[in-house]
Design a protein around this motif. Structure first.
Motif, mmCIF file in Angstrom:
data_model
loop_
_atom_site.group_PDB
_atom_site.id
_atom_site.type_symbol
_atom_site.label_atom_id
_atom_site.label_comp_id
_atom_site.label_asym_id
_atom_site.label_seq_id
_atom_site.Cartn_x
_atom_site.Cartn_y
_atom_site.Cartn_z
ATOM 1 N N ALA A 8 1.275 -1.615 0.050
ATOM 2 C CA ALA A 8 0.266 0.255 -0.109
ATOM 3 C C ALA A 8 0.848 1.408 0.013
ATOM 4 O O ALA A 8 0.730 1.440 -0.567
ATOM 5 C CB ALA A 8 -0.702 -0.001 1.248
ATOM 6 N N VAL A 9 1.536 1.625 0.463
ATOM 7 C CA VAL A 9 3.030 2.863 1.089
ATOM 8 C C VAL A 9 4.021 1.930 0.381
ATOM 9 O O VAL A 9 4.811 0.756 1.048
ATOM 10 C CB VAL A 9 2.598 3.287 1.626
ATOM 11 C CG1 VAL A 9 3.776 4.074 2.284
ATOM 12 C CG2 VAL A 9 1.286 3.972 2.217
ATOM 13 N N MET A 10 4.807 2.669 -0.504
ATOM 14 C CA MET A 10 6.685 1.853 -0.657
ATOM 15 C C MET A 10 7.776 2.287 0.322
ATOM 16 O O MET A 10 8.095 3.553 -0.551
ATOM 17 C CB MET A 10 6.626 2.042 -1.969
ATOM 18 C CG MET A 10 5.689 0.959 -2.514
ATOM 19 S SD MET A 10 5.656 1.397 -4.657
ATOM 20 C CE MET A 10 7.492 0.562 -4.414
ATOM 21 N N ASP A 112 6.307 5.927 -13.445
ATOM 22 C CA ASP A 112 6.856 4.784 -14.210
ATOM 23 C C ASP A 112 7.603 4.629 -14.634
ATOM 24 O O ASP A 112 7.568 3.907 -15.379
ATOM 25 C CB ASP A 112 5.337 4.562 -14.838
ATOM 26 C CG ASP A 112 5.590 5.742 -15.959
ATOM 27 O OD1 ASP A 112 6.403 6.118 -16.591
ATOM 28 O OD2 ASP A 112 4.490 5.653 -17.054
ATOM 29 N N ASN A 113 8.336 5.331 -14.042
ATOM 30 C CA ASN A 113 10.016 5.077 -14.735
ATOM 31 C C ASN A 113 9.970 4.662 -16.193
ATOM 32 O O ASN A 113 11.110 4.595 -16.423
ATOM 33 C CB ASN A 113 10.483 3.694 -14.312
ATOM 34 C CG ASN A 113 10.928 3.580 -12.440
ATOM 35 O OD1 ASN A 113 11.094 4.623 -11.597
ATOM 36 N ND2 ASN A 113 11.371 2.427 -12.020
ATOM 37 N N LEU A 140 3.285 4.549 -10.056
ATOM 38 C CA LEU A 140 3.025 4.839 -8.536
ATOM 39 C C LEU A 140 2.586 6.826 -8.257
ATOM 40 O O LEU A 140 2.990 7.385 -9.574
ATOM 41 C CB LEU A 140 4.743 5.025 -8.139
ATOM 42 C CG LEU A 140 5.185 4.126 -8.345
ATOM 43 C CD1 LEU A 140 6.829 4.185 -8.146
ATOM 44 C CD2 LEU A 140 4.474 2.429 -7.502
ATOM 45 N N VAL A 141 2.454 6.943 -7.637
ATOM 46 C CA VAL A 141 1.711 8.303 -6.815
ATOM 47 C C VAL A 141 2.144 8.911 -5.322
ATOM 48 O O VAL A 141 2.124 7.673 -4.869
ATOM 49 C CB VAL A 141 -0.281 9.243 -6.854
ATOM 50 C CG1 VAL A 141 -0.334 8.626 -8.487
ATOM 51 C CG2 VAL A 141 -0.529 7.454 -6.380
ATOM 52 N N ALA A 142 2.418 10.157 -5.300
ATOM 53 C CA ALA A 142 2.756 10.521 -3.808
ATOM 54 C C ALA A 142 2.662 12.087 -3.559
ATOM 55 O O ALA A 142 2.637 12.517 -5.109
ATOM 56 C CB ALA A 142 4.320 10.370 -3.300
ATOM 57 N N HIS A 159 1.223 2.988 -5.193
ATOM 58 C CA HIS A 159 0.470 2.058 -6.155
ATOM 59 C C HIS A 159 -0.592 2.473 -6.335
ATOM 60 O O HIS A 159 -1.920 3.043 -6.112
ATOM 61 C CB HIS A 159 0.800 0.225 -6.540
ATOM 62 C CG HIS A 159 2.103 -0.594 -6.163
ATOM 63 N ND1 HIS A 159 3.330 -0.311 -7.132
ATOM 64 C CD2 HIS A 159 2.487 -0.469 -5.205
ATOM 65 C CE1 HIS A 159 3.815 -0.892 -6.773
ATOM 66 N NE2 HIS A 159 3.530 -0.795 -5.498
ATOM 67 N N ALA A 160 -0.401 3.071 -8.434
ATOM 68 C CA ALA A 160 -2.011 3.969 -8.402
ATOM 69 C C ALA A 160 -3.133 3.046 -8.980
ATOM 70 O O ALA A 160 -4.491 3.392 -8.479
ATOM 71 C CB ALA A 160 -1.659 5.461 -9.113
#
Length: 420
Positions: A8-10, A112-113, A140-142, A159-160
């Motif tokens: 859920a959270v990287m 997304d690299n 990915l989002v932050a 992860h979005a």
């Protein structure tokens, strides 16, 4: 065994933007908001620098970021950060500094690299998930709020999208303890899945995705199995996990699909969301199994009148959807045939002919004997969630034909005479 960590959270992927303090400082200064040549520079530190496209990202190698001072001063507008020489640099803004002013700062980021990462406009972005699995990417989002100038800024990526995994089987108890059935699956398709949505950072903590049914770009996602999966009826807890038979991750837009509505009788054509399974369904019988033709009690002693009565029952069952003008009606799997082992019985020739016809027709389409596509409504209590891994149990005991008719009601599907 391949394992993908879907968090859920990287927390292992943390990008920190920190004030100037050491040899990590960037030479030269630029204030994008004020146009000055001095100020507190940004230095980005991240111990991770590797990622693999097409799988769940565990290491960020690039990200896009928007920085807002106060409520409206967008001083960092979709800057792409990369590590060309081992240190984070904003492309085109190598000498990046904090703007003047006492207001705190909010940062939005996407990754997304790749350099095709979604751009952020007014705190939102629109995204479309590719339906071809090999073209899909983890996203990915932050968001980081209430940051004071010069202090470290931490981006904890989530992860979005929704990750999808599958388990498959046939619930043994759902069909009266059936245990002679063998099912071999070669392909799975998710039908009528929303691929386009809008992400709003303002709702980051709850449900940031909005999917407009009029603009959702509903599509089908085909998942080819690397090798066929064969199974027999079992308890649901013993369903087979398909992770090793699927190449890479499967991503979908977070949304709640509307399942195809069917009560198991004819007259409910395919619509809304459902799972398609390309498979071979066979029921094996041993030589010692009693032989019969299980339609309206037809057996080896049935006469012509009983045969005609069975035809009428078949027509009534379909309520006008089928014809018995010839013996093709026997080819319908609703008949539930077991080929007699007694070669003297007259109907044996007819039934063997039907099986030969099925196999010849299948071969003409380049498939194996009795391979076809069946359908299961995609029923999800909570839908595909934001940053969630969804494990879908594909219940083959709930298979239906394309017209909504229950694959197993009221008789058994395909029967092969002798277990090899």
């Amino acid at each position: 065994m391949k394992k993908t960590i879907w968090m859920a959270v990287m927390t292992a992927v943390t990008v920190a933007l920190v004030g100037c303090s050491s040899e990590d400082s960037l030479t030269g200064n630029e204030n994008p908001a004020e146009g000055k040549t001095s100020g507190i520079p940004f230095v980005v530190k991240d111990a991770n620098n590797d990622a693999t496209r097409g799988t769940a990202i565990s290491t960020v190698s690039s990200f896009n970021m928007v920085g807002i001072q106060g409520t409206s001063n967008k001083w960092m507008d979709n800057y792409l950060f990369t590590k060309p020489n081992g240190s984070w640099v904003a492309d085109g803004h190598a000498n990046l500094t904090w703007p003047d002013g006492a207001d705190t700062h909010t940062f939005y980021a996407t990754s997304d690299n790749t350099d095709d990462v979604p751009a952020i406009t007014d705190g939102t972005f629109v995204y479309t998930v590719p339906t071809t699995v090999r073209n899909q990417k983890d996203l990915l989002v932050a968001v980081s709020e209430d940051n004071e100038a010069g202090n470290p800024v931490t981006l904890s990526f989530k992860h979005a999208l929704s990750s999808v995994k599958f388990k498959i089987g046939f619930d043994k108890d759902a069909r009266g303890g059936e245990d002679d059935l063998h099912i071999k699956v070669t392909k799975i398709t998710l039908h009528h899945i929303a691929t386009k949505g809008t992400f709003d950072f303002a709702n980051f903590a709850t449900n940031p995705w909005t999917v407009d049914p009029e603009d959702a770009e509903y599509m089908d996602i085909d998942i080819e199995l690397k090798s066929p999966v064969e199974f027999t009826p079992s308890a649901v807890d013993d369903f087979i996990t398909l992770d090793e038979n699927i190449d890479g991750e499967i991503y979908v837009m977070p949304h709640k699909p509307t399942p195809w509505d069917t009560d198991g009788t004819p007259g409910h054509p395919l619509k809304d969301s459902y799972i398609g399974v390309t498979c071979q369904a066979v029921e094996y019988r041993t030589k010692d199994t009693p032989t019969y033709y299980d339609l309206a009690c037809l057996d080896e002693d049935s006469n012509e009148d009983e045969y005609d009565e069975a035809k009428e029952m078949y027509i009534d069952f379909y309520e006008g959807f089928a014809s018995t003008d010839n013996d093709d009606w026997l080819n319908d799997k609703v008949v539930g045939m077991i080929v007699p082992t007694n070669e003297d019985w007259g109907m044996n020739v007819v039934l063997e002919s039907i099986l030969n016809h099925r196999n010849a027709e299948a071969a003409a389409y380049g498939t194996e004997d009795n391979v076809e596509k069946v359908f299961i409504p995609l029923e999800m209590a909570n839908g595909f969630g934001f940053g969630k891994t969804n494990v879908i149990n594909i219940r083959m005991d709930k298979m239906k034909y394309s017209n909504g008719k229950d694959f197993y009601a009221p008789w058994i599907p395909i029967i092969i005479p002798v277990n090899p």
